[in-house]
Design a protein around this motif. Structure first.
Motif, PDB file in Angstrom:
ATOM      1  N   PHE A 167       0.817  -1.136   0.052  1.00  0.00           N
ATOM      2  CA  PHE A 167      -0.004   0.116   0.091  1.00  0.00           C
ATOM      3  C   PHE A 167       0.781   1.170  -0.036  1.00  0.00           C
ATOM      4  CE2 PHE A 167      -2.266   3.479   2.297  1.00  0.00           C
ATOM      5  CZ  PHE A 167      -3.299   3.397   1.478  1.00  0.00           C
ATOM      6  N   ALA A 168       2.145   1.143   0.553  1.00  0.00           N
ATOM      7  CA  ALA A 168       2.806   2.466   0.814  1.00  0.00           C
ATOM      8  C   ALA A 168       3.432   2.578  -0.653  1.00  0.00           C
ATOM      9  CB  ALA A 168       3.951   2.263   1.771  1.00  0.00           C
ATOM     10  N   TRP A 169       3.956   1.796  -1.499  1.00  0.00           N
ATOM     11  CA  TRP A 169       4.286   1.866  -2.642  1.00  0.00           C
ATOM     12  C   TRP A 169       3.050   2.340  -3.657  1.00  0.00           C
ATOM     13  CZ3 TRP A 169       8.982   2.488  -4.758  1.00  0.00           C
ATOM     14  CH2 TRP A 169      10.096   2.055  -3.981  1.00  0.00           C
ATOM     15  N   PHE A 170       1.919   1.897  -3.569  1.00  0.00           N
ATOM     16  CA  PHE A 170       0.823   2.305  -4.209  1.00  0.00           C
ATOM     17  C   PHE A 170       0.580   3.862  -3.846  1.00  0.00           C
ATOM     18  CE2 PHE A 170      -3.504   3.402  -3.584  1.00  0.00           C
ATOM     19  CZ  PHE A 170      -4.347   3.634  -4.962  1.00  0.00           C
ATOM     20  N   LEU A 171       0.670   4.092  -2.871  1.00  0.00           N
ATOM     21  CA  LEU A 171       0.286   5.555  -2.230  1.00  0.00           C
ATOM     22  C   LEU A 171       1.388   6.546  -2.836  1.00  0.00           C
ATOM     23  CD1 LEU A 171      -1.901   6.764  -0.556  1.00  0.00           C
ATOM     24  CD2 LEU A 171      -0.242   6.828   1.472  1.00  0.00           C
ATOM     25  N   LEU A 172       2.789   6.210  -2.808  1.00  0.00           N
ATOM     26  CA  LEU A 172       3.924   6.806  -3.424  1.00  0.00           C
ATOM     27  C   LEU A 172       3.638   6.991  -4.855  1.00  0.00           C
ATOM     28  CD1 LEU A 172       6.954   5.547  -1.074  1.00  0.00           C
ATOM     29  CD2 LEU A 172       5.631   7.792  -1.212  1.00  0.00           C
ATOM     30  N   ALA A 173       3.146   5.994  -5.594  1.00  0.00           N
ATOM     31  CA  ALA A 173       3.007   6.171  -6.889  1.00  0.00           C
ATOM     32  C   ALA A 173       1.929   6.839  -7.544  1.00  0.00           C
ATOM     33  CB  ALA A 173       2.754   4.623  -7.636  1.00  0.00           C
ATOM     34  N   LEU A 174       0.908   6.981  -6.309  1.00  0.00           N
ATOM     35  CA  LEU A 174      -0.301   7.897  -6.768  1.00  0.00           C
ATOM     36  C   LEU A 174       0.038   9.123  -6.515  1.00  0.00           C
ATOM     37  CD1 LEU A 174      -3.446   8.097  -7.026  1.00  0.00           C
ATOM     38  CD2 LEU A 174      -3.514   8.022  -4.475  1.00  0.00           C
ATOM     39  N   GLY A 175       0.853   9.511  -5.412  1.00  0.00           N
ATOM     40  CA  GLY A 175       1.351  10.958  -5.352  1.00  0.00           C
ATOM     41  C   GLY A 175       2.196  11.332  -6.502  1.00  0.00           C
ATOM     42  N   PHE A 176       3.028  10.421  -6.710  1.00  0.00           N
ATOM     43  CA  PHE A 176       3.802  10.850  -8.066  1.00  0.00           C
ATOM     44  C   PHE A 176       3.148  11.364  -9.058  1.00  0.00           C
ATOM     45  CE2 PHE A 176       5.913   9.713 -11.752  1.00  0.00           C
ATOM     46  CZ  PHE A 176       7.251  10.237 -11.877  1.00  0.00           C
ATOM     47  N   ALA A 177       1.980  10.377  -9.536  1.00  0.00           N
ATOM     48  CA  ALA A 177       1.239  10.826 -10.781  1.00  0.00           C
ATOM     49  C   ALA A 177       0.439  11.973 -10.477  1.00  0.00           C
ATOM     50  CB  ALA A 177       0.308   9.527 -10.751  1.00  0.00           C
ATOM     51  N   VAL A 178      -0.076  12.195  -9.352  1.00  0.00           N
ATOM     52  CA  VAL A 178      -0.932  13.490  -9.082  1.00  0.00           C
ATOM     53  C   VAL A 178       0.056  14.578  -9.002  1.00  0.00           C
ATOM     54  CG1 VAL A 178      -2.379  14.661  -7.540  1.00  0.00           C
ATOM     55  CG2 VAL A 178      -2.765  12.200  -7.882  1.00  0.00           C
ATOM     56  N   SER A 179       1.347  14.496  -8.587  1.00  0.00           N
ATOM     57  CA  SER A 179       2.108  15.521  -8.641  1.00  0.00           C
ATOM     58  C   SER A 179       2.719  16.054  -9.902  1.00  0.00           C
ATOM     59  CB  SER A 179       3.381  15.216  -7.815  1.00  0.00           C
ATOM     60  OG  SER A 179       2.999  15.089  -6.254  1.00  0.00           O
ATOM     61  N   VAL A 180       3.091  15.114 -10.745  1.00  0.00           N
ATOM     62  CA  VAL A 180       3.257  15.321 -12.327  1.00  0.00           C
ATOM     63  C   VAL A 180       2.286  16.080 -12.777  1.00  0.00           C
ATOM     64  CG1 VAL A 180       3.742  14.354 -14.431  1.00  0.00           C
ATOM     65  CG2 VAL A 180       4.968  13.378 -12.212  1.00  0.00           C
ATOM     66  N   LEU A 181       1.162  15.627 -12.589  1.00  0.00           N
ATOM     67  CA  LEU A 181      -0.255  16.224 -13.177  1.00  0.00           C
ATOM     68  C   LEU A 181      -0.201  17.611 -12.697  1.00  0.00           C
ATOM     69  CD1 LEU A 181      -2.863  16.383 -14.819  1.00  0.00           C
ATOM     70  CD2 LEU A 181      -3.983  15.511 -12.594  1.00  0.00           C
ATOM     71  N   GLY A 182      -0.032  18.026 -11.379  1.00  0.00           N
ATOM     72  CA  GLY A 182       0.000  19.372 -10.965  1.00  0.00           C
ATOM     73  C   GLY A 182       1.324  20.044 -11.267  1.00  0.00           C
ATOM     74  N   ILE A 183       2.371  19.609 -11.614  1.00  0.00           N
ATOM     75  CA  ILE A 183       3.422  20.532 -12.104  1.00  0.00           C
ATOM     76  C   ILE A 183       3.310  20.870 -13.756  1.00  0.00           C
ATOM     77  CG2 ILE A 183       5.981  20.258 -12.724  1.00  0.00           C
ATOM     78  CD1 ILE A 183       6.168  18.524 -10.305  1.00  0.00           C
ATOM     79  N   LEU A 184       2.872  19.784 -14.248  1.00  0.00           N
ATOM     80  CA  LEU A 184       2.229  20.117 -15.772  1.00  0.00           C
ATOM     81  C   LEU A 184       1.334  21.229 -16.109  1.00  0.00           C
ATOM     82  CD1 LEU A 184       2.342  16.608 -17.343  1.00  0.00           C
ATOM     83  CD2 LEU A 184       3.890  18.221 -17.831  1.00  0.00           C
ATOM     84  N   GLN A 185       0.385  21.173 -15.032  1.00  0.00           N
ATOM     85  CA  GLN A 185      -0.937  22.132 -15.139  1.00  0.00           C
ATOM     86  C   GLN A 185      -0.166  23.448 -14.629  1.00  0.00           C
ATOM     87  OE1 GLN A 185      -3.692  22.463 -11.778  1.00  0.00           O
ATOM     88  NE2 GLN A 185      -5.266  21.793 -13.179  1.00  0.00           N
ATOM     89  N   LEU A 242      12.394   5.381  -4.899  1.00  0.00           N
ATOM     90  CA  LEU A 242      11.632   5.897  -3.705  1.00  0.00           C
ATOM     91  C   LEU A 242      11.959   7.249  -3.421  1.00  0.00           C
ATOM     92  CD1 LEU A 242       9.939   5.183  -1.067  1.00  0.00           C
ATOM     93  CD2 LEU A 242      12.010   4.771   0.040  1.00  0.00           C
ATOM     94  N   THR A 243      13.274   7.636  -3.814  1.00  0.00           N
ATOM     95  CA  THR A 243      13.743   9.265  -3.625  1.00  0.00           C
ATOM     96  C   THR A 243      12.935   9.838  -4.599  1.00  0.00           C
ATOM     97  OG1 THR A 243      15.797   8.476  -2.962  1.00  0.00           O
ATOM     98  CG2 THR A 243      15.458  10.690  -3.862  1.00  0.00           C
ATOM     99  N   VAL A 244      12.680   9.388  -5.907  1.00  0.00           N
ATOM    100  CA  VAL A 244      12.080  10.205  -6.739  1.00  0.00           C
ATOM    101  C   VAL A 244      10.608  10.072  -6.677  1.00  0.00           C
ATOM    102  CG1 VAL A 244      11.142  10.073  -9.518  1.00  0.00           C
ATOM    103  CG2 VAL A 244      13.368   9.369  -8.787  1.00  0.00           C
ATOM    104  N   PHE A 245       9.830   9.201  -6.098  1.00  0.00           N
ATOM    105  CA  PHE A 245       8.513   9.370  -5.815  1.00  0.00           C
ATOM    106  C   PHE A 245       8.162   9.983  -4.484  1.00  0.00           C
ATOM    107  CE2 PHE A 245       6.802   4.775  -7.504  1.00  0.00           C
ATOM    108  CZ  PHE A 245       7.010   5.279  -8.563  1.00  0.00           C
ATOM    109  N   THR A 246       9.280  10.353  -3.775  1.00  0.00           N
ATOM    110  CA  THR A 246       9.108  11.309  -2.494  1.00  0.00           C
ATOM    111  C   THR A 246       9.578  12.773  -3.066  1.00  0.00           C
ATOM    112  OG1 THR A 246       9.830   9.444  -1.262  1.00  0.00           O
ATOM    113  CG2 THR A 246       9.724  11.580  -0.141  1.00  0.00           C
ATOM    114  N   LEU A 247      10.600  13.130  -3.738  1.00  0.00           N
ATOM    115  CA  LEU A 247      10.975  14.427  -4.145  1.00  0.00           C
ATOM    116  C   LEU A 247       9.774  15.193  -4.893  1.00  0.00           C
ATOM    117  CD1 LEU A 247      14.650  14.158  -4.374  1.00  0.00           C
ATOM    118  CD2 LEU A 247      13.392  15.041  -2.447  1.00  0.00           C
ATOM    119  N   ILE A 248       9.328  14.377  -6.079  1.00  0.00           N
ATOM    120  CA  ILE A 248       8.391  15.121  -7.001  1.00  0.00           C
ATOM    121  C   ILE A 248       7.177  15.570  -6.165  1.00  0.00           C
ATOM    122  CG2 ILE A 248       7.143  14.818  -9.025  1.00  0.00           C
ATOM    123  CD1 ILE A 248      10.109  14.762  -9.757  1.00  0.00           C
TER     124      ILE A 248
END
Length: 417
Positions: free
Chosen positions: A114-132, A190-196
């Motif tokens: 679940f932690a990995w799912f959560l970090l992947a979700l956060g990464f995807a949403v954050s990339v969307l936010g940065i692009l927006q 993990l570092t990428v999923f956290t820093l983004i």
């Protein structure tokens, strides 16, 4: 139980990308999805495929709060029964999903996934936010009109609620990184999923979100030190913060700082927030026992409003005062019991953690919940169903035992957390 876990993750992802579930259609999807998952669990239990019901003490105040809201509706001690009924449906879905999380996530392996799912979700949403952020055309997802205004970031109409989501996600990665609780070959990812997500949080320019982020970083480091991780953890924390700062600068720190001043002019100012707080407190003083009814603030507030500016007040920008206004002292006591049980159980789990990953997951979950609770002093993240759901999932993790596969539960088949 694997289909249950997949269903919970799917509903969580849906709730995030559906603008936080703040529209009737998305609320209906969340409620129907929760009911289907609960019926599926009930069918498995009735067939004998499940041999125990796991219990978490946080279910007691959650159930008590539901009973209070139902009593308000049935006894007609709510100012607007229709609004209370809507809130009961949403709260019922969240309560069912919390129960299913307790049943479905049993072992350390489940929570690690679940932690990995959560970090992947956060990464995807954050990339969307940065692009927006860099290509914003005034519309959500570049095509949905903002019918009622707002300052969006990512899929959220309100950037502060995006920040609330990131507050609940980032601590999982930070705690694992600081405690070095994952395999070395996964640390780079993990570092990428956290820093983004951290970079996206700063670009959102949410003052409450950034303050809450620093709070959770401090909590993670303090709790890690208390559990015997000293200088190495402090060095790792400093390195991560430097990397995050460098990433924010690379993305455009100047523009993010400029957005602070721009957004302050567009959002509710401090004096208006103070007036809303005072007016909501007056609602509580006039209805001290059981409040005006769950979800009724929007309908009741105009009668108490002392500074009318032509806008509709949906929420008080303080979850604690709003819950007192809507549910009175009874609801306040129930919520206080939830917090007491939460902190006691979370501390016991941290003190009893027997491996780095177990410790990291519990520290991260506790820090995430504390950050959102602090942010709720100046916002209403707990009234956004997606963030409320993730808060409940993190509270379940923080207060649950996470045995490795094959370990026995300490308290028998009906586990009390």
């Amino acid at each position: 139980m694997k289909p249950i876990r997949i269903g919970i993750c799917a509903l969580l992802a849906f709730s995030v990308f559906a603008h936080g579930v703040v529209e009737p259609w998305s609320e209906a999807v969340l409620e129907i999805g929760a009911a289907i998952l609960f019926l599926w669990w009930g069918l498995l239990f009735a067939r004998g495929s499940l041999h125990r019901v796991r219990w978490n003490r946080l279910l007691w105040p959650i159930a008590a709060f539901w009973v209070l809201a139902a009593a308000q509706y049935q006894m007609r001690i709510t100012a607007l029964a229709f609004l209370t009924r809507i809130e009961i449906l949403k709260f019922s879905a969240l309560a069912l999903l919390f129960f299913l999380v307790v049943q479905g996530f049993e072992t350390l392996g489940h929570w690690r996934g679940f932690a990995w799912f959560l970090l992947a979700l956060g990464f995807a949403v954050s990339v969307l936010g940065i692009l927006q952020h860099f290509t914003f055309n005034g519309k959500l997802y570049w095509f949905r009109e903002l019918r009622y205004g707002g300052i969006p970031f990512g899929p959220y109409v309100n950037r502060n609620h995006f920040a609330g989501l990131i507050e609940l996600i980032v601590p999982a990665g930070l705690s694992i990184l600081l405690l070095r609780a994952e395999d070395r070959d996964r640390m780079s990812l993990l570092t990428v999923f956290t820093l983004i997500p951290i970079g996206a949080l700063f670009l959102s320019a949410s003052r409450g979100g950034i303050a809450a982020f620093f709070l959770e970083v401090g909590l993670i480091m303090i709790l890690g030190v208390l559990r015997g991780h000293g200088r190495n953890q402090l060095v790792a924390g400093a390195v991560i913060l430097l990397l995050a700062g460098g990433f924010v600068v690379w993305l455009g720190a100047g523009r993010a700082i400029d957005r602070f001043e721009t957004y302050r002019k567009l959002e509710v100012n401090e004096s208006r927030r103070a007036e809303m707080l005072k007016d909501s407190w007056r609602i509580f003083l006039d209805h001290p026992a059981a409040g005006t009814g769950l979800g009724t603030l929007e309908g009741v507030f105009p009668r108490y409003e002392t500074l009318y500016d032509g806008t509709i007040v949906n929420h008080t920008h303080n979850d604690y005062v709003e819950v007192l206004a809507e549910t009175g002292m009874i609801g306040g006591v129930i919520c206080a019991c939830f917090l007491v049980l939460f902190f006691r159980a979370a501390w016991r789990r941290i003190a009893g953690a027997n491996n780095p990953l177990d410790l990291a997951l519990h520290i991260g979950a506790l820090s995430a919940c504390c950050a959102l609770l602090a942010h709720s002093l100046v916002d209403f993240n707990l009234h956004i169903p997606s963030n409320a759901l993730l808060f409940l999932v993190q509270s379940a993790l923080a207060t649950s035992t996470t045995p490795a596969v094959g370990e026995s539960y300490l308290e028998g088949p009906y586990q009390m957390c």
